[in-house]
Design an enzyme around this catalytic site. Structure first.
Site, PDB file in Angstrom:
ATOM      1  N   ASP A  25     -50.126 -29.541 -68.816  1.00  0.00           N
ATOM      2  CA  ASP A  25     -50.432 -30.772 -67.726  1.00  0.00           C
ATOM      3  C   ASP A  25     -49.086 -30.921 -66.513  1.00  0.00           C
ATOM      4  O   ASP A  25     -48.302 -31.954 -66.208  1.00  0.00           O
ATOM      5  CB  ASP A  25     -49.124 -31.902 -68.742  1.00  0.00           C
ATOM      6  CG  ASP A  25     -50.041 -31.868 -70.517  1.00  0.00           C
ATOM      7  OD1 ASP A  25     -50.969 -31.694 -70.355  1.00  0.00           O
ATOM      8  OD2 ASP A  25     -49.109 -32.270 -70.858  1.00  0.00           O
ATOM      9  N   LYS A  37     -52.829 -29.275 -63.236  1.00  0.00           N
ATOM     10  CA  LYS A  37     -54.095 -28.843 -62.355  1.00  0.00           C
ATOM     11  C   LYS A  37     -55.483 -29.231 -61.766  1.00  0.00           C
ATOM     12  O   LYS A  37     -55.889 -29.197 -61.172  1.00  0.00           O
ATOM     13  CB  LYS A  37     -54.513 -27.580 -64.371  1.00  0.00           C
ATOM     14  CG  LYS A  37     -53.244 -26.755 -64.708  1.00  0.00           C
ATOM     15  CD  LYS A  37     -53.936 -26.263 -65.575  1.00  0.00           C
ATOM     16  CE  LYS A  37     -54.010 -26.890 -67.228  1.00  0.00           C
ATOM     17  NZ  LYS A  37     -52.268 -27.414 -67.667  1.00  0.00           N
ATOM     18  N   GLY A  90     -56.250 -31.817 -71.157  1.00  0.00           N
ATOM     19  CA  GLY A  90     -56.718 -33.588 -70.152  1.00  0.00           C
ATOM     20  C   GLY A  90     -56.206 -33.124 -69.084  1.00  0.00           C
ATOM     21  O   GLY A  90     -54.800 -32.961 -68.664  1.00  0.00           O
ATOM     22  N   HIS A  91     -57.295 -33.155 -68.018  1.00  0.00           N
ATOM     23  CA  HIS A  91     -56.924 -33.486 -66.871  1.00  0.00           C
ATOM     24  C   HIS A  91     -57.159 -34.586 -65.813  1.00  0.00           C
ATOM     25  O   HIS A  91     -58.746 -34.845 -65.848  1.00  0.00           O
ATOM     26  CB  HIS A  91     -57.975 -31.797 -66.544  1.00  0.00           C
ATOM     27  CG  HIS A  91     -57.339 -30.793 -67.216  1.00  0.00           C
ATOM     28  ND1 HIS A  91     -58.292 -29.657 -66.310  1.00  0.00           N
ATOM     29  CD2 HIS A  91     -55.932 -30.376 -68.464  1.00  0.00           C
ATOM     30  CE1 HIS A  91     -57.715 -28.251 -67.438  1.00  0.00           C
ATOM     31  NE2 HIS A  91     -56.334 -28.568 -67.989  1.00  0.00           N
ATOM     32  N   GLN A 116     -54.798 -25.749 -70.375  1.00  0.00           N
ATOM     33  CA  GLN A 116     -53.330 -25.566 -70.778  1.00  0.00           C
ATOM     34  C   GLN A 116     -52.483 -24.553 -69.939  1.00  0.00           C
ATOM     35  O   GLN A 116     -52.462 -25.249 -69.017  1.00  0.00           O
ATOM     36  CB  GLN A 116     -53.063 -25.243 -72.301  1.00  0.00           C
ATOM     37  CG  GLN A 116     -54.130 -25.319 -73.376  1.00  0.00           C
ATOM     38  CD  GLN A 116     -55.445 -25.464 -74.166  1.00  0.00           C
ATOM     39  OE1 GLN A 116     -56.046 -24.597 -73.347  1.00  0.00           O
ATOM     40  NE2 GLN A 116     -55.638 -27.081 -73.391  1.00  0.00           N
ATOM     41  N   THR A 148     -51.540 -22.740 -78.233  1.00  0.00           N
ATOM     42  CA  THR A 148     -53.283 -22.826 -78.862  1.00  0.00           C
ATOM     43  C   THR A 148     -53.824 -21.352 -79.077  1.00  0.00           C
ATOM     44  O   THR A 148     -52.958 -20.304 -78.948  1.00  0.00           O
ATOM     45  CB  THR A 148     -53.578 -23.565 -77.281  1.00  0.00           C
ATOM     46  OG1 THR A 148     -54.644 -23.972 -78.036  1.00  0.00           O
ATOM     47  CG2 THR A 148     -53.354 -23.190 -75.738  1.00  0.00           C
ATOM     48  N   THR A 173     -53.405 -36.698 -76.067  1.00  0.00           N
ATOM     49  CA  THR A 173     -52.938 -37.486 -76.829  1.00  0.00           C
ATOM     50  C   THR A 173     -52.088 -39.353 -76.954  1.00  0.00           C
ATOM     51  O   THR A 173     -51.935 -39.913 -78.160  1.00  0.00           O
ATOM     52  CB  THR A 173     -52.655 -36.798 -78.022  1.00  0.00           C
ATOM     53  OG1 THR A 173     -51.302 -36.108 -76.798  1.00  0.00           O
ATOM     54  CG2 THR A 173     -53.756 -35.832 -78.593  1.00  0.00           C
TER      55      THR A 173
END
Ligand code: GDP
Ligand code: IMO
Ligand code: MG
Length: 420
Positions: A12, A15, A39-40, A221, A236, A298
């Site tokens: 986060d 990116k 989530g980008h 990530q 991850t 999320t």
């Protein structure tokens, strides 16, 4: 040649915005690992879009976007994303390609992720529950199904066989949730996926390179979540670092030129695990509020803290970072005093290294203080407009890391980025 943009912290870092900004100068943008856990966020025509699996170059005109073999792909999420992107007039038939070696995330992978997390109790990883670890386990366990398999007439038989295997595992966990609806969605999404451009990713990318095209590899990530070098087991399941580009796309190491590392001006982490500079106080809350630090995938509140140069230096070393982009510098505008972690103190000893099993240690972060700039920077367009206090902050980071902050992002907008 291939340039890489990847996260240097726990994800986060911004990116998505940065890839969108840089993509103008490239011909191909390719995701090389991760899946819908990513989530980008980027802004197109002032509208916020969150991409999970489609590369963040997709909104730039005339670029090819590749989902590489290193990714684990959820067809259901992909279909949803494709609908969103197509809503902006993007022609995915022309500019989205998917490597046939990319492993599929099945509904039972998602169920297994949930079951495994539940069974861990308070030791849980804080997974996004997107099925990432079970899908990568089936890849390394040599059981997984790949996008190319969809075109095989025996796909359904192979699916049922693997599903049965998963069912036994789920029974072991006493996981009893009904996944019929997930399966229906899944099979519907597979029909959609089959209509997209499924290619041999490694030939695709190498032909582009031979033709002199410029490739931008987009990480998901962050380096501290890397399966080998992150804060294991709170990581991850893929190689998020530069090495992942070679195996996740099929490009040779000597093709890689710049490694552009993205870091926030402070630090966040979502999910469990060690975070030495975490601020569980009103400063942390202020960072969360001003930085709007809630997960793009999320919605979970992100844990917030000061920038950690010990971890950043480690990430620069592992990745071979050549340039740094510092994002969210504007979030620090309101703070009177800033702290920068320069050392860890472990068992009374000072160190500048990430220890093995950092998750089992009491790590005290030691800081150097800086005066805040206490003025709004989000409207600045050039480096010279920035306050001297911010310049000193950045300069200290440059000196410490031995890699230069080349860009400062001062807002979420597409044009809010300053070349240093
Ligand atoms: P990614 O996963 O690395 O792409 O990052 P995310 O999209 O999950 O989270 C980054 C968040 O910060 C998003 O909401 C972005 O819109 C926002 N963002 C990115 N750069 C900046 C910046 O320079 N300043 C501010 N205030 N927000 C930013
Ligand atoms: P982007 O690409 C932040 C975290 C999860 C959890 C751990 C394992 O947006 O930076 P997983 O679902 O992979 O099994 O979760 O990793 N995590 C992320 N944190 N940003 C991400 O992606 C993340 N993807 C996974 O919160 O702690
Ligand atoms: Mg994100």
């Amino acid at each position: 040649m291939v340039d890489v943009i990847l996260g240097l912290q726990w994800g986060d870092e911004g990116k998505g915005k940065i890839v969108d900004y840089f993509a103008k100068d490239y011909d191909v943008v390719a995701r090389f690992q991760g899946g819908p856990n990513a989530g980008h966020t980027l802004y197109v025509e002032d509208k916020k879009v969150v991409l999970h699996q489609i590369p963040s170059g997709v909104f730039q005109k005339n670029k090819l976007n590749l989902i590489g073999n290193g990714v684990v792909l959820d067809p259901v999420t992909l279909k949803r994303e494709c609908d969103t992107v197509a809503g902006f007039g993007v022609d995915l038939k022309k500019n989205l390609f998917i490597a046939e070696r990319t492993h599929l995330i099945l509904p039972t992978h998602r169920a297994l992720d949930k079951a495994a997390e539940l069974s861990k109790g308070n030791q849980k990883i804080g997974s996004t529950l997107k099925g990432i670890a079970p899908a990568y386990m089936d890849k390394t366990g040599r059981n997984g199904l790949r996008v190319g398999d969809l075109l095989d007439k025996n796909f359904t038989t192979a699916y049922i066989k693997l599903r049965l295997k998963h069912q036994k595992l789920l029974d072991n966990y006493s996981f009893a949730e009904d996944i019929t609806a997930w399966e229906e969605e899944f099979f519907e999404a597979l029909e959609f996926l089959k209509q997209l451009n499924i290619v041999n990713g490694e030939y695709f990318i190498n032909e582009q390179l031979r033709a002199g095209k410029r490739v931008l590899a987009e990480g998901a990530q962050g380096s501290m979540l890397d399966i080998d070098f992150g804060t294991f087991p709170f990581v991850t399941s893929s190689n998020t670092v530069t090495a992942g580009v070679c195996s996740g796309l099929g490009v040779a190491p000597q093709k890689i030129r710049d490694v552009i590392g993205v870091t926030k001006a402070y630090c966040t982490r979502v999910g469990s695990g060690p975070f030495p500079t975490e601020l569980e106080n009103e400063i942390g809350e202020e960072l969360r509020k001003i930085g709007n630090e809630f997960g793009a995938t999320t919605g979970r509140p992100r844990r917030c803290g000061w920038i950690d140069l010990v971890a950043l230096q480690f990430a620069c070393m592992i990745n071979g970072v050549t340039k740094i982009v510092m994002t969210k510098a504007d979030v620090l505008d309101a703070f009177k005093e800033l702290e920068v972690c320069t050392h860890y103190k472990i068992n009374g000893k000072e160190s500048r290294e990430i220890p093995f099993r950092i998750d089992r240690m009491k790590v005290e972060a030691l800081y150097k203080s800086f005066p805040g700039w206490n003025t709004s920077t989000s409207g600045a367009k050039t480096f010279s407009e920035l306050p001297d206090t911010m310049k000193s902050y950045v300069d200290f980071i440059n000196q410490y890391l031995g890699v230069k902050v080349n860009y400062i992002s001062n807002g979420p907008g597409r044009d809010q980025i300053i070349v240093v």
